[in-house]
Design a protein around this motif. Structure first.
Motif, PDB file in Angstrom:
ATOM      1  N   ILE A 428       0.848  -1.212   0.000  1.00 24.10           N
ATOM      2  CA  ILE A 428       0.000   0.000   0.000  1.00 24.10           C
ATOM      3  C   ILE A 428       0.881   1.260   0.000  1.00 24.10           C
ATOM      4  O   ILE A 428       0.576   2.254   0.654  1.00 24.10           O
ATOM      5  N   GLY A 429       1.974   1.201  -0.749  1.00 23.17           N
ATOM      6  CA  GLY A 429       2.856   2.356  -0.906  1.00 23.17           C
ATOM      7  C   GLY A 429       3.738   2.655   0.291  1.00 23.17           C
ATOM      8  O   GLY A 429       4.350   3.726   0.357  1.00 23.17           O
ATOM      9  N   GLN A 430       3.820   1.729   1.242  1.00 19.88           N
ATOM     10  CA  GLN A 430       4.622   1.943   2.452  1.00 19.88           C
ATOM     11  C   GLN A 430       5.599   0.789   2.653  1.00 19.88           C
ATOM     12  O   GLN A 430       5.328  -0.347   2.282  1.00 19.88           O
ATOM     13  N   LYS A 431       6.732   1.098   3.287  1.00 21.71           N
ATOM     14  CA  LYS A 431       7.694   0.062   3.612  1.00 21.71           C
ATOM     15  C   LYS A 431       7.184  -0.783   4.787  1.00 21.71           C
ATOM     16  O   LYS A 431       6.394  -0.323   5.607  1.00 21.71           O
ATOM     17  N   LEU A 432       7.686  -2.004   4.842  1.00 17.93           N
ATOM     18  CA  LEU A 432       7.308  -2.879   5.935  1.00 17.93           C
ATOM     19  C   LEU A 432       8.012  -2.473   7.226  1.00 17.93           C
ATOM     20  O   LEU A 432       9.202  -2.177   7.230  1.00 17.93           O
ATOM     21  N   ASP A 434       7.303  -4.539  10.089  1.00 12.52           N
ATOM     22  CA  ASP A 434       7.469  -5.792  10.815  1.00 12.52           C
ATOM     23  C   ASP A 434       6.969  -6.940   9.960  1.00 12.52           C
ATOM     24  O   ASP A 434       5.988  -6.805   9.215  1.00 12.52           O
ATOM     25  N   LEU A 435       7.648  -8.096  10.070  1.00  8.85           N
ATOM     26  CA  LEU A 435       7.251  -9.312   9.364  1.00  8.85           C
ATOM     27  C   LEU A 435       7.269 -10.446  10.388  1.00  8.85           C
ATOM     28  O   LEU A 435       8.310 -10.771  10.952  1.00  8.85           O
ATOM     29  N   ASN A 436       6.094 -11.041  10.647  1.00  5.21           N
ATOM     30  CA  ASN A 436       5.952 -12.102  11.647  1.00  5.21           C
ATOM     31  C   ASN A 436       5.556 -13.384  10.923  1.00  5.21           C
ATOM     32  O   ASN A 436       4.516 -13.438  10.263  1.00  5.21           O
ATOM     33  N   THR A 437       6.402 -14.418  11.035  1.00  7.76           N
ATOM     34  CA  THR A 437       6.119 -15.685  10.352  1.00  7.76           C
ATOM     35  C   THR A 437       5.928 -16.835  11.341  1.00  7.76           C
ATOM     36  O   THR A 437       6.138 -17.995  11.002  1.00  7.76           O
ATOM     37  N   VAL A 438       5.498 -16.537  12.572  1.00 10.96           N
ATOM     38  CA  VAL A 438       5.286 -17.594  13.553  1.00 10.96           C
ATOM     39  C   VAL A 438       4.125 -18.496  13.151  1.00 10.96           C
ATOM     40  O   VAL A 438       4.072 -19.669  13.531  1.00 10.96           O
ATOM     41  N   ASN A 439       3.201 -17.979  12.334  1.00 10.84           N
ATOM     42  CA  ASN A 439       2.026 -18.749  11.919  1.00 10.84           C
ATOM     43  C   ASN A 439       1.504 -18.144  10.618  1.00 10.84           C
ATOM     44  O   ASN A 439       0.683 -17.236  10.637  1.00 10.84           O
ATOM     45  N   GLY A 440       2.032 -18.606   9.474  1.00 11.99           N
ATOM     46  CA  GLY A 440       1.738 -17.942   8.216  1.00 11.99           C
ATOM     47  C   GLY A 440       2.624 -16.722   8.090  1.00 11.99           C
ATOM     48  O   GLY A 440       3.785 -16.732   8.490  1.00 11.99           O
ATOM     49  N   VAL A 441       2.062 -15.643   7.549  1.00  9.03           N
ATOM     50  CA  VAL A 441       2.844 -14.403   7.448  1.00  9.03           C
ATOM     51  C   VAL A 441       1.938 -13.215   7.773  1.00  9.03           C
ATOM     52  O   VAL A 441       0.856 -13.049   7.208  1.00  9.03           O
ATOM     53  N   ARG A 442       2.375 -12.418   8.733  1.00 10.78           N
ATOM     54  CA  ARG A 442       1.682 -11.183   9.116  1.00 10.78           C
ATOM     55  C   ARG A 442       2.660 -10.044   8.852  1.00 10.78           C
ATOM     56  O   ARG A 442       3.741 -10.004   9.445  1.00 10.78           O
ATOM     57  N   THR A 444       3.303  -5.861   8.560  1.00 11.33           N
ATOM     58  CA  THR A 444       2.822  -4.575   9.039  1.00 11.33           C
ATOM     59  C   THR A 444       3.621  -3.462   8.387  1.00 11.33           C
ATOM     60  O   THR A 444       4.856  -3.508   8.370  1.00 11.33           O
ATOM     61  N   VAL A 445       2.917  -2.435   7.846  1.00 16.47           N
ATOM     62  CA  VAL A 445       3.605  -1.319   7.210  1.00 16.47           C
ATOM     63  C   VAL A 445       3.756  -0.163   8.198  1.00 16.47           C
ATOM     64  O   VAL A 445       3.345  -0.251   9.352  1.00 16.47           O
ATOM     65  N   GLU A 446       4.361   0.913   7.732  1.00 14.50           N
ATOM     66  CA  GLU A 446       4.799   1.992   8.615  1.00 14.50           C
ATOM     67  C   GLU A 446       3.677   2.624   9.431  1.00 14.50           C
ATOM     68  O   GLU A 446       3.888   3.021  10.586  1.00 14.50           O
ATOM     69  N   ASP A 447       2.475   2.735   8.862  1.00 14.56           N
ATOM     70  CA  ASP A 447       1.405   3.400   9.619  1.00 14.56           C
ATOM     71  C   ASP A 447       0.644   2.433  10.528  1.00 14.56           C
ATOM     72  O   ASP A 447      -0.338   2.809  11.165  1.00 14.56           O
ATOM     73  N   ASN A 474      -7.117   2.377   3.829  1.00 15.62           N
ATOM     74  CA  ASN A 474      -5.876   1.612   3.901  1.00 15.62           C
ATOM     75  C   ASN A 474      -6.141   0.143   4.218  1.00 15.62           C
ATOM     76  O   ASN A 474      -5.452  -0.745   3.718  1.00 15.62           O
ATOM     77  N   ARG A 475      -7.142  -0.104   5.060  1.00 13.62           N
ATOM     78  CA  ARG A 475      -7.523  -1.499   5.317  1.00 13.62           C
ATOM     79  C   ARG A 475      -7.937  -2.182   4.021  1.00 13.62           C
ATOM     80  O   ARG A 475      -7.475  -3.292   3.702  1.00 13.62           O
ATOM     81  N   ASN A 476      -8.806  -1.532   3.261  1.00 13.08           N
ATOM     82  CA  ASN A 476      -9.301  -2.124   2.019  1.00 13.08           C
ATOM     83  C   ASN A 476      -8.186  -2.282   0.987  1.00 13.08           C
ATOM     84  O   ASN A 476      -8.146  -3.271   0.242  1.00 13.08           O
ATOM     85  N   GLU A 477      -7.272  -1.327   0.971  1.00 10.82           N
ATOM     86  CA  GLU A 477      -6.160  -1.407   0.028  1.00 10.82           C
ATOM     87  C   GLU A 477      -5.244  -2.584   0.387  1.00 10.82           C
ATOM     88  O   GLU A 477      -4.739  -3.279  -0.500  1.00 10.82           O
TER      89      GLU A 477
END
Length: 499
Positions: A428-432, A434-442, A444-447, A474-477
């Motif tokens: 959504i035009g933002q850098k990551l 956080d990246l959490n791979t404890v269960n799949g992949v979650r 999170t971008v800057e905002d 942003n949620r929908n994007e």
């Protein structure tokens, strides 16, 4: 003992009547679920019981087990086949009859019996059956135990033993309800919708709540295993919308919705707003952390980011650990780290002493919610919700993906997102952030907007959740970004629901 199970048997044939049929994918990460007759037959259930009994002996546990069943047209026959298998492996079966899953867990404590096997398809559609199992209260099986059980059953490695027995335990429903209500009093008058979806909770929840002194409006509490309106599932939008209508019609303070086996609780507030269970968890964490300073909580990876950012939780010194989605995972981790409570977005709540015994129970969660309201007599449920920082959440959305393919597909998706992140790619035009791979992949971008893709542990589906603390747009994007990722995988099918 029974022959070794096969997967290629067709109903209405000789082989189907004399050989167990067991589809391997029915052994999930932390319980077992199959389409009855299509993926498993009664002899297959008997083989499961024999395998579970063999595993109980292998683990060195006392060979006694609590067995109950949910309200499905075929659940009694499933339980009886399971019982025969357990007895053939030398297990004393203590049958508590029709029950919620938490009633079976309660019975482990009440009867001082270490093992449990609850026959339930939970919130799954009719046609599904399954078993939730454990050998050490309040825990249920995880991947290691399920993997060994699968190995025993599919290889026909169950062992016949003497000593099997059957006991029917009367009165467990009353003992459970009496235990729930014994110390519960409220000073505030409350009108409560008890939504049961025509499932098993209809035989428990309305009476239990009424005996606590609240005014109860039963909703779809008549037992009907055809589930004429919708599946009893407090994440299902049809059930939530019906709860909304009931709140508005009756002027209720809250609607509480229970799933098919009563271990989950969904909530609609007094204004008719559906509150997702992870947000309910934040509200409960606020309430409990005011009573227990520096409290520790556990939330699953599908849950809101508010656990980490809420100013009230921070002021109370509360700490939250994100962990793998799944009732067995959250239950086990909560007990391992001594958390006061664990919360799962699907509506499983795990309260430890002094509020519960550590297992998931929709009615124990209901008590915690009503006590929270009672401690805030000048505020409605909607006002307590409005006190939280605003976020825009999605429901849990699930595109189809075959059980045989979903984990391999997910591995490729995780690798794709990881590679995108490592290369400095954006969402959504933002850098990551956080990246959490404890269960799949979650990711999170800057905002603070985040998206999750994981594999369902109990259905042939992937699971998608998105949330933004900044805007609905942003949620929908973020959801559109995830849709674009999944479009690149032909193994992934249609969503059950979308934004």
């Amino acid at each position: 003992m029974l022959p070794t199970p096969r997967t290629d048997l067709e109903p209405n044939t000789l082989e189907y009547e004399i050989i167990p049929k067991v589809k391997p994918t029915g052994f999930r990460e932390y319980d077992a679920r199959w389409l009855f007759e299509k993926e498993i037959n009664l002899l297959g259930i008997q083989a499961l019981g024999a395998g579970l009994g063999t595993l109980i002996h292998e683990l060195g546990k006392e060979p006694r087990i609590v067995v109950g069943h949910d309200f499905r047209s075929y659940s009694v026959s499933i339980k009886q086949a399971l019982t025969v298998g357990l007895m053939s492996a030398g297990i004393e079966v203590n049958d508590i009859g029709l029950a919620l899953s938490p009633v079976a867990y309660f019975a482990q404590f009440d009867l001082d019996i270490p093992c449990v096997a609850m026959v339930t398809a939970s919130h799954n559609d009719n046609g599904w059956t399954g078993v939730k199992m454990g050998v050490e209260a309040p825990l249920t099986f995880g991947p290691e135990e399920m993997g060994r059980l699968k190995e025993i059953v599919l290889n026909g490695a169950y062992k016949s033993r003497a000593g099997g027995a059957y006991k029917y335990v009367e009165g467990m429903r009353e003992r459970y309800i009496a235990d729930l209500v014994k110390d519960v009093t409220f000073t505030r008058k409350m009108k409560v919708i008890a939504a049961c979806g025509n499932g098993t909770a209809g035989a428990f929840a309305p009476e239990a709540l009424a005996r606590m002194g609240v005014e109860v409006i039963p909703m779809d509490a008549e037992l009907d295993h055809s589930f004429p309106k919708y599946n009893p599932n407090p994440e299902d939008m049809k059930m939530l919308h019906a709860m909304v209508d009931a709140v508005k019609e009756h002027g209720a303070d809250i609607a509480l919705g229970f799933d098919g086996d009563g271990d989950r609780c969904g909530v609609v507030d007094n204004e008719g707003n559906e509150i997702f269970a992870d947000v309910i968890g934040v509200m409960l964490a606020r309430d409990l952390s005011a009573l227990h300073k520096n409290a520790v909580f556990v939330a699953d990876v599908k849950s809101t980011g508010l656990y980490m950012t809420d100013p009230v939780l921070q002021a109370n010194g509360a700490t939250t650990k994100y962990w793998k989605t799944g009732h067995s995972y959250i239950k086990r981790y909560s007990n391992e780290i001594g958390a006061l409570a664990g919360f799962e977005k699907s509506g499983h709540f795990f309260f430890r002493e002094p509020y519960g015994r550590g297992y998931d129970d929709g009615l124990v969660a209901a008590i915690a919610l009503l006590k929270m309201l009672d401690r805030n007599p000048d505020k409605t449920m909607a006002q307590l919700r409005a006190d939280l920082p605003k976020t825009w959440q999605s429901p849990t959305m699930s595109p189809h993906c075959d059980d045989e393919k979903k984990y391999e597909v997910l591995d490729r998706i995780v690798a794709q997102v990881q590679k995108h992140s490592d290369g400095g790619g954006t969402f959504i035009g933002q850098k990551l952030r956080d990246l959490n791979t404890v269960n799949g992949v979650r990711f999170t971008v800057e905002d603070g907007t985040w998206g999750l893709i994981r594999a369902s542990s109990n259905k042939p589906e992937l699971v998608v959740v998105v949330e933004s603390p900044t805007s609905e747009e942003n949620r929908n994007e973020m959801f559109r970004e995830i849709e674009a990722i999944l479009a690149g995988y032909p193994e992934v099918g249609e969503f059950n629901q979308k934004l």
